[in-house]
Design a protein around this motif. Structure first.
Motif, PDB file in Angstrom:
ATOM      1  N   THR A   1       4.904   7.973 -18.789  1.00 28.54           N
ATOM      2  CA  THR A   1       5.039   7.220 -17.537  1.00 28.54           C
ATOM      3  C   THR A   1       4.181   7.882 -16.472  1.00 28.54           C
ATOM      4  OG1 THR A   1       7.285   6.520 -18.067  1.00 28.54           O
ATOM      5  CG2 THR A   1       6.618   6.424 -15.747  1.00 28.54           C
ATOM      6  N   VAL A   2       3.329   7.064 -15.852  1.00 26.86           N
ATOM      7  CA  VAL A   2       2.415   7.556 -14.822  1.00 26.86           C
ATOM      8  C   VAL A   2       2.628   6.722 -13.567  1.00 26.86           C
ATOM      9  CG1 VAL A   2       0.012   7.984 -14.207  1.00 26.86           C
ATOM     10  CG2 VAL A   2       0.726   8.156 -16.600  1.00 26.86           C
ATOM     11  N   THR A   3       2.687   7.364 -12.404  1.00 23.15           N
ATOM     12  CA  THR A   3       2.801   6.637 -11.138  1.00 23.15           C
ATOM     13  C   THR A   3       1.512   6.784 -10.346  1.00 23.15           C
ATOM     14  OG1 THR A   3       3.819   8.554 -10.069  1.00 23.15           O
ATOM     15  CG2 THR A   3       5.302   6.906 -11.007  1.00 23.15           C
ATOM     16  N   VAL A   4       1.098   5.683  -9.726  1.00 25.56           N
ATOM     17  CA  VAL A   4      -0.102   5.694  -8.882  1.00 25.56           C
ATOM     18  C   VAL A   4       0.224   4.982  -7.584  1.00 25.56           C
ATOM     19  CG1 VAL A   4      -1.681   5.716 -10.860  1.00 25.56           C
ATOM     20  CG2 VAL A   4      -1.015   3.538  -9.856  1.00 25.56           C
ATOM     21  N   SER A   5      -0.436   5.387  -6.511  1.00 22.25           N
ATOM     22  CA  SER A   5      -0.163   4.788  -5.204  1.00 22.25           C
ATOM     23  C   SER A   5      -1.404   4.184  -4.551  1.00 22.25           C
ATOM     24  CB  SER A   5       0.463   5.821  -4.258  1.00 22.25           C
ATOM     25  OG  SER A   5      -0.396   6.937  -4.115  1.00 22.25           O
ATOM     26  N   THR A   6      -2.584   4.420  -5.133  1.00 25.30           N
ATOM     27  CA  THR A   6      -3.810   3.865  -4.557  1.00 25.30           C
ATOM     28  C   THR A   6      -4.692   3.315  -5.664  1.00 25.30           C
ATOM     29  OG1 THR A   6      -5.100   5.912  -4.730  1.00 25.30           O
ATOM     30  CG2 THR A   6      -3.758   5.626  -2.740  1.00 25.30           C
ATOM     31  N   SER A   7      -5.641   2.473  -5.288  1.00 24.58           N
ATOM     32  CA  SER A   7      -6.575   1.924  -6.275  1.00 24.58           C
ATOM     33  C   SER A   7      -7.449   3.026  -6.864  1.00 24.58           C
ATOM     34  CB  SER A   7      -7.444   0.835  -5.632  1.00 24.58           C
ATOM     35  OG  SER A   7      -8.174   1.349  -4.537  1.00 24.58           O
ATOM     36  N   ASP A   8      -7.772   4.041  -6.072  1.00 24.20           N
ATOM     37  CA  ASP A   8      -8.558   5.168  -6.594  1.00 24.20           C
ATOM     38  C   ASP A   8      -7.796   5.892  -7.702  1.00 24.20           C
ATOM     39  OD1 ASP A   8     -10.635   4.635  -4.897  1.00 24.20           O
ATOM     40  OD2 ASP A   8     -10.081   6.136  -3.405  1.00 24.20           O
ATOM     41  N   GLU A   9      -6.497   6.087  -7.491  1.00 26.03           N
ATOM     42  CA  GLU A   9      -5.685   6.745  -8.516  1.00 26.03           C
ATOM     43  C   GLU A   9      -5.599   5.887  -9.775  1.00 26.03           C
ATOM     44  OE1 GLU A   9      -1.908   7.737  -6.913  1.00 26.03           O
ATOM     45  OE2 GLU A   9      -2.678   9.245  -5.522  1.00 26.03           O
TER      46      GLU A   9
ATOM     47  N   GLY B 188       5.648  -1.282 -14.417  1.00 27.59           N
ATOM     48  CA  GLY B 188       7.067  -1.271 -14.081  1.00 27.59           C
ATOM     49  C   GLY B 188       7.411  -2.399 -13.122  1.00 27.59           C
ATOM     50  N   ALA B 189       8.284  -2.112 -12.186  1.00 27.78           N
ATOM     51  CA  ALA B 189       8.743  -3.124 -11.237  1.00 27.78           C
ATOM     52  C   ALA B 189       7.586  -3.635 -10.397  1.00 27.78           C
ATOM     53  CB  ALA B 189       9.816  -2.525 -10.321  1.00 27.78           C
ATOM     54  N   ASP B 190       7.730  -4.870  -9.914  1.00 27.67           N
ATOM     55  CA  ASP B 190       6.755  -5.406  -8.977  1.00 27.67           C
ATOM     56  C   ASP B 190       6.638  -4.465  -7.781  1.00 27.67           C
ATOM     57  OD1 ASP B 190       8.311  -8.159 -10.033  1.00 27.67           O
ATOM     58  OD2 ASP B 190       6.131  -8.203 -10.085  1.00 27.67           O
ATOM     59  N   GLU B 191       5.455  -4.450  -7.171  1.00 28.45           N
ATOM     60  CA  GLU B 191       5.201  -3.487  -6.101  1.00 28.45           C
ATOM     61  C   GLU B 191       6.230  -3.588  -4.980  1.00 28.45           C
ATOM     62  OE1 GLU B 191       0.977  -2.824  -4.974  1.00 28.45           O
ATOM     63  OE2 GLU B 191       0.602  -4.357  -6.469  1.00 28.45           O
ATOM     64  N   LEU B 192       6.545  -4.818  -4.570  1.00 20.38           N
ATOM     65  CA  LEU B 192       7.494  -4.982  -3.478  1.00 20.38           C
ATOM     66  C   LEU B 192       8.886  -4.520  -3.903  1.00 20.38           C
ATOM     67  CD1 LEU B 192       7.511  -5.982  -0.566  1.00 20.38           C
ATOM     68  CD2 LEU B 192       8.190  -8.225  -1.418  1.00 20.38           C
ATOM     69  N   GLU B 193       9.248  -4.796  -5.151  1.00 16.63           N
ATOM     70  CA  GLU B 193      10.544  -4.355  -5.651  1.00 16.63           C
ATOM     71  C   GLU B 193      10.596  -2.837  -5.712  1.00 16.63           C
ATOM     72  OE1 GLU B 193      13.603  -5.144  -9.369  1.00 16.63           O
ATOM     73  OE2 GLU B 193      11.606  -6.030  -9.396  1.00 16.63           O
ATOM     74  N   HIS B 194       9.500  -2.232  -6.130  1.00 12.45           N
ATOM     75  CA  HIS B 194       9.458  -0.767  -6.195  1.00 12.45           C
ATOM     76  C   HIS B 194       9.591  -0.169  -4.791  1.00 12.45           C
ATOM     77  CE1 HIS B 194       8.379   3.240  -7.522  1.00 12.45           C
ATOM     78  NE2 HIS B 194       8.420   2.800  -8.763  1.00 12.45           N
ATOM     79  N   MET B 195       8.912  -0.799  -3.820  1.00 14.39           N
ATOM     80  CA  MET B 195       9.038  -0.348  -2.436  1.00 14.39           C
ATOM     81  C   MET B 195      10.491  -0.456  -1.961  1.00 14.39           C
ATOM     82  SD  MET B 195       9.555  -1.612   0.856  1.00 14.39           S
ATOM     83  CE  MET B 195       9.261  -3.347   0.544  1.00 14.39           C
TER      84      MET B 195
ATOM     85  N   ARG C  66       0.828  -1.211   0.000  1.00 10.78           N
ATOM     86  CA  ARG C  66       0.000   0.000   0.000  1.00 10.78           C
ATOM     87  C   ARG C  66       0.862   1.261   0.000  1.00 10.78           C
ATOM     88  NH1 ARG C  66      -3.555  -3.013   3.350  1.00 10.78           N
ATOM     89  NH2 ARG C  66      -2.513  -2.280   5.237  1.00 10.78           N
ATOM     90  N   ARG C  67       2.036   1.177   0.629  1.00 12.89           N
ATOM     91  CA  ARG C  67       2.932   2.330   0.668  1.00 12.89           C
ATOM     92  C   ARG C  67       3.668   2.533  -0.658  1.00 12.89           C
ATOM     93  NH1 ARG C  67       6.214   1.917   6.418  1.00 12.89           N
ATOM     94  NH2 ARG C  67       4.487   1.238   7.727  1.00 12.89           N
ATOM     95  N   SER C  68       3.656   1.504  -1.493  1.00 14.18           N
ATOM     96  CA  SER C  68       4.440   1.540  -2.702  1.00 14.18           C
ATOM     97  C   SER C  68       3.760   2.354  -3.794  1.00 14.18           C
ATOM     98  CB  SER C  68       4.684   0.117  -3.205  1.00 14.18           C
ATOM     99  OG  SER C  68       5.359   0.118  -4.433  1.00 14.18           O
ATOM    100  N   VAL C  69       4.567   2.931  -4.653  1.00 17.75           N
ATOM    101  CA  VAL C  69       4.081   3.631  -5.838  1.00 17.75           C
ATOM    102  C   VAL C  69       4.320   2.721  -7.041  1.00 17.75           C
ATOM    103  CG1 VAL C  69       4.402   5.622  -7.337  1.00 17.75           C
ATOM    104  CG2 VAL C  69       4.563   5.890  -4.862  1.00 17.75           C
ATOM    105  N   LYS C  70       3.297   2.526  -7.852  1.00 19.59           N
ATOM    106  CA  LYS C  70       3.396   1.676  -9.024  1.00 19.59           C
ATOM    107  C   LYS C  70       3.517   2.534 -10.272  1.00 19.59           C
ATOM    108  CE  LYS C  70       2.982  -2.562 -10.810  1.00 19.59           C
ATOM    109  NZ  LYS C  70       3.861  -3.680 -10.471  1.00 19.59           N
ATOM    110  N   ALA C  71       4.451   2.195 -11.152  1.00 20.79           N
ATOM    111  CA  ALA C  71       4.665   2.962 -12.378  1.00 20.79           C
ATOM    112  C   ALA C  71       4.099   2.211 -13.576  1.00 20.79           C
ATOM    113  CB  ALA C  71       6.150   3.222 -12.578  1.00 20.79           C
ATOM    114  N   TYR C  72       3.468   2.936 -14.476  1.00 18.41           N
ATOM    115  CA  TYR C  72       2.926   2.373 -15.717  1.00 18.41           C
ATOM    116  C   TYR C  72       3.476   3.158 -16.900  1.00 18.41           C
ATOM    117  CZ  TYR C  72      -0.399  -0.076 -12.751  1.00 18.41           C
ATOM    118  OH  TYR C  72      -0.970  -0.883 -11.797  1.00 18.41           O
ATOM    119  N   GLN C  73       3.835   2.426 -17.968  1.00 19.27           N
ATOM    120  CA  GLN C  73       4.274   3.044 -19.208  1.00 19.27           C
ATOM    121  C   GLN C  73       3.158   2.877 -20.243  1.00 19.27           C
ATOM    122  OE1 GLN C  73       6.720   0.852 -17.554  1.00 19.27           O
ATOM    123  NE2 GLN C  73       7.201   2.794 -16.538  1.00 19.27           N
TER     124      GLN C  73
END
Length: 291
Positions: free
Chosen positions: A247-255, A274-281, A215-222
């Motif tokens: 490239t867009v980063t989101v941190s919540t399901s709402d985003e 992008g990277a797996d959530e845990l890897e990004h964290m 949940r703390r992680s930011v997920k990146a999408y290309q």
């Protein structure tokens, strides 16, 4: 089942582990994450009674890992990070020796041989890294014990064997085992772990439930667009453009849902994560500490 309290081992002023504290409960997998040299293997060697701490304590099932290492070893299945069996022994000889030493179940052994097959007639010195890893996995889990300590367990395994190991670990967790797993393979950590700690320079810098870490992680999408004009229009709303890719980063399901709604107005040609959530964290916290 596994309890480490303020464990400290100084090799010099900056190398070692410092005030490491963690718990692994029955029926859970605890992930131990960190870069090479962070202190993961040093902590594990204390658990196995291979190192004596300067201060603090490590215990397994109430037994002190240094003073009662014999009882600890009897209760733990250990998969080391470096498989180092006698080079002139065959896989079969090592399996038979393990069976005699630990009085293992033939039924459990046969299941492991089926799930992680390899040529047991080969001598260790002729085995590939993957074969040695499967031999280590078989001999580790032949012991039907309450605690397992796994140091980089999927190292050298192909994707099929990695998935089989994940399934085995999940089954052991469901059976009530306590598992400490050190790994750099983030997908396996996300699939198996209930809780994880990130260690760097010998100190734990964060510990939390896996879901909380994600949940703390930011997920990146290309996002690939049809034209640079479209890409710039999207970037003006939500991201950073590089040619026709945004490239867009989101941190919540709402985003994430808001992003999906925005994309319906554009001609999207590709969408990759992008990277797996845990890897990004991991990278976020690693960068945060080193910056």
């Amino acid at each position: 089942m596994i309890q480490i309290d303020r464990l400290t081992k100084r090799f010099d002023a900056i190398h070692g582990i410092f005030d490491v504290t963690l718990r692994v409960e029955p029926g859970s997998v605890f992930g131990f994450i960190g870069p090479n040299g962070a202190g993961k293997s040093t902590t594990i060697r204390h658990l196995m009674g291979l190192l004596h701490a300067d201060s603090g304590k490590a215990s397994v099932m109430g037994h002190d890992c240094w003073r009662e290492s014999e009882q600890v070893k009897a209760s733990v299945g250990y998969l080391p990070g470096e498989i180092n069996y006698p080079q002139d022994m065959t896989g079969e000889e090592i399996i038979r020796l393990t069976s005699r030493l630990h009085r293992t179940s033939r039924e459990r052994e046969d299941r492991l041989r089926t799930i992680f097959p390899f040529d047991t007639s080969l001598k260790v010195r002729k085995m590939s890294k993957g074969m040695k890893q499967k031999l280590g996995i078989v001999t580790c889990f032949m012991k039907d014990v309450p605690v397992y300590v796994l140091d980089e367990p999927t190292s050298g395994l192909d994707p099929l064997m990695q998935e089989r190991l994940i399934e085995w670990v999940l089954a052991e967790k469901a059976a009530g085992k306590a598992i400490l797993m050190s790994s750099h393979h983030f997908p396996e950590m996300e699939k198996t772990c209930d809780r994880a700690a990130l260690i760097r320079d010998g100190r734990i810098i964060i510990e939390a439930d896996i879901d909380e870490l994600k949940r703390r992680s930011v997920k990146a999408y290309q996002i690939g667009l049809k034209s640079e004009v479209e890409a710039q229009a999207l970037a003006d709303k939500v991201g950073i453009r590089d040619g026709r890719t945004v490239t867009v980063t989101v941190s919540t399901s709402d985003e994430l849902n808001a992003l999906i709604a925005t994309l319906t107005s554009f001609e999207v040609e590709s969408l990759t994560s992008g990277a797996d959530e845990l890897e990004h964290m991991f990278m976020e916290y690693y960068g945060e500490v080193t910056s």
